[in-house]
Design a protein around this motif. Sequence first.
Motif, PDB file in Angstrom:
ATOM      1  N   ARG A  35       0.836  -1.206   0.000  1.00 20.81           N
ATOM      2  CA  ARG A  35       0.000   0.000   0.000  1.00 20.81           C
ATOM      3  C   ARG A  35       0.869   1.255   0.000  1.00 20.81           C
ATOM      4  N   TYR A  36       1.929   1.233   0.823  1.00 17.43           N
ATOM      5  CA  TYR A  36       2.854   2.368   0.850  1.00 17.43           C
ATOM      6  C   TYR A  36       3.494   2.564  -0.522  1.00 17.43           C
ATOM      7  N   SER A  37       3.975   1.496  -1.131  1.00 17.92           N
ATOM      8  CA  SER A  37       4.634   1.597  -2.438  1.00 17.92           C
ATOM      9  C   SER A  37       3.712   2.204  -3.483  1.00 17.92           C
ATOM     10  N   LYS A  38       2.467   1.751  -3.484  1.00 17.20           N
ATOM     11  CA  LYS A  38       1.492   2.273  -4.450  1.00 17.20           C
ATOM     12  C   LYS A  38       1.213   3.750  -4.186  1.00 17.20           C
ATOM     13  N   GLU A  39       0.997   4.111  -2.931  1.00 14.02           N
ATOM     14  CA  GLU A  39       0.699   5.508  -2.601  1.00 14.02           C
ATOM     15  C   GLU A  39       1.918   6.404  -2.815  1.00 14.02           C
ATOM     16  N   TYR A  40       3.118   5.886  -2.554  1.00 13.40           N
ATOM     17  CA  TYR A  40       4.329   6.673  -2.814  1.00 13.40           C
ATOM     18  C   TYR A  40       4.426   6.998  -4.300  1.00 13.40           C
ATOM     19  N   ALA A  41       4.180   6.006  -5.139  1.00 16.48           N
ATOM     20  CA  ALA A  41       4.235   6.231  -6.582  1.00 16.48           C
ATOM     21  C   ALA A  41       3.225   7.294  -7.002  1.00 16.48           C
ATOM     22  N   THR A  42       2.024   7.216  -6.471  1.00 22.25           N
ATOM     23  CA  THR A  42       0.982   8.196  -6.791  1.00 22.25           C
ATOM     24  C   THR A  42       1.362   9.582  -6.293  1.00 22.25           C
ATOM     25  N   LEU A  43       1.827   9.661  -5.039  1.00 20.50           N
ATOM     26  CA  LEU A  43       2.195  10.949  -4.459  1.00 20.50           C
ATOM     27  C   LEU A  43       3.393  11.563  -5.172  1.00 20.50           C
ATOM     28  N   SER A  44       4.366  10.752  -5.538  1.00 18.18           N
ATOM     29  CA  SER A  44       5.562  11.297  -6.175  1.00 18.18           C
ATOM     30  C   SER A  44       5.256  11.835  -7.574  1.00 18.18           C
ATOM     31  N   LYS A  45       4.281  11.256  -8.241  1.00 17.52           N
ATOM     32  CA  LYS A  45       3.883  11.776  -9.556  1.00 17.52           C
ATOM     33  C   LYS A  45       3.148  13.103  -9.415  1.00 17.52           C
ATOM     34  N   ALA A  47       3.435  15.301  -6.822  1.00 18.37           N
ATOM     35  CA  ALA A  47       4.206  16.338  -6.121  1.00 18.37           C
ATOM     36  C   ALA A  47       4.969  17.194  -7.128  1.00 18.37           C
ATOM     37  N   THR A  48       4.965  18.480  -6.873  1.00 17.62           N
ATOM     38  CA  THR A  48       5.670  19.400  -7.764  1.00 17.62           C
ATOM     39  C   THR A  48       7.154  19.503  -7.437  1.00 17.62           C
ATOM     40  N   ASP A  49       7.532  19.175  -6.198  1.00 16.99           N
ATOM     41  CA  ASP A  49       8.937  19.183  -5.794  1.00 16.99           C
ATOM     42  C   ASP A  49       9.120  18.283  -4.576  1.00 16.99           C
ATOM     43  N   SER A  50      10.348  18.140  -4.108  1.00 18.52           N
ATOM     44  CA  SER A  50      10.610  17.226  -2.993  1.00 18.52           C
ATOM     45  C   SER A  50       9.939  17.685  -1.707  1.00 18.52           C
ATOM     46  N   ALA A  55       5.824  16.655   2.388  1.00 20.03           N
ATOM     47  CA  ALA A  55       4.615  17.090   3.087  1.00 20.03           C
ATOM     48  C   ALA A  55       3.483  16.080   2.902  1.00 20.03           C
ATOM     49  N   ALA A  56       3.351  15.541   1.707  1.00 19.70           N
ATOM     50  CA  ALA A  56       2.304  14.551   1.434  1.00 19.70           C
ATOM     51  C   ALA A  56       2.558  13.265   2.212  1.00 19.70           C
ATOM     52  N   LEU A  57       3.818  12.829   2.279  1.00 22.73           N
ATOM     53  CA  LEU A  57       4.153  11.612   3.027  1.00 22.73           C
ATOM     54  C   LEU A  57       3.964  11.818   4.528  1.00 22.73           C
ATOM     55  N   LEU A  58       4.276  13.004   5.002  1.00 20.85           N
ATOM     56  CA  LEU A  58       4.053  13.317   6.417  1.00 20.85           C
ATOM     57  C   LEU A  58       2.568  13.253   6.734  1.00 20.85           C
ATOM     58  N   ASP A  59       1.768  13.856   5.874  1.00 25.42           N
ATOM     59  CA  ASP A  59       0.326  13.880   6.105  1.00 25.42           C
ATOM     60  C   ASP A  59      -0.288  12.483   6.033  1.00 25.42           C
ATOM     61  N   LYS A  60       0.081  11.716   5.023  1.00 24.35           N
ATOM     62  CA  LYS A  60      -0.528  10.405   4.792  1.00 24.35           C
ATOM     63  C   LYS A  60       0.039   9.305   5.681  1.00 24.35           C
TER      64      LYS A  60
END
Length: 67
Positions: A35-45, A47-50, A55-60
């Motif tokens: 689940r983390y791997s899938k959401e990381y891929a989605t969030l990284s696409k 995200a406009t920058d690191s 911030a998205a990973l902190l929130d989620k």
Amino acid sequence: MPSDRSGWRSTAEYDYVEDLSASDLAWEWLRRNKRYSKEYATLSKAATDSAALKAALLDKWRLRFRS
């Protein structure tokens, strides 16, 4: 524990785990979370920058990163 261990992997493959720090151990198991791997891929696409990705990973996932 079951007496038939024929389906288990060799414990020698995981000896390195004993020497991991708490954060290294947390990462070792988080990276295996599908689940983390899938959401990381989605969030990284998305995200406009690191900083946005962090911030998205902190929130989620409540992850914090060393500076």
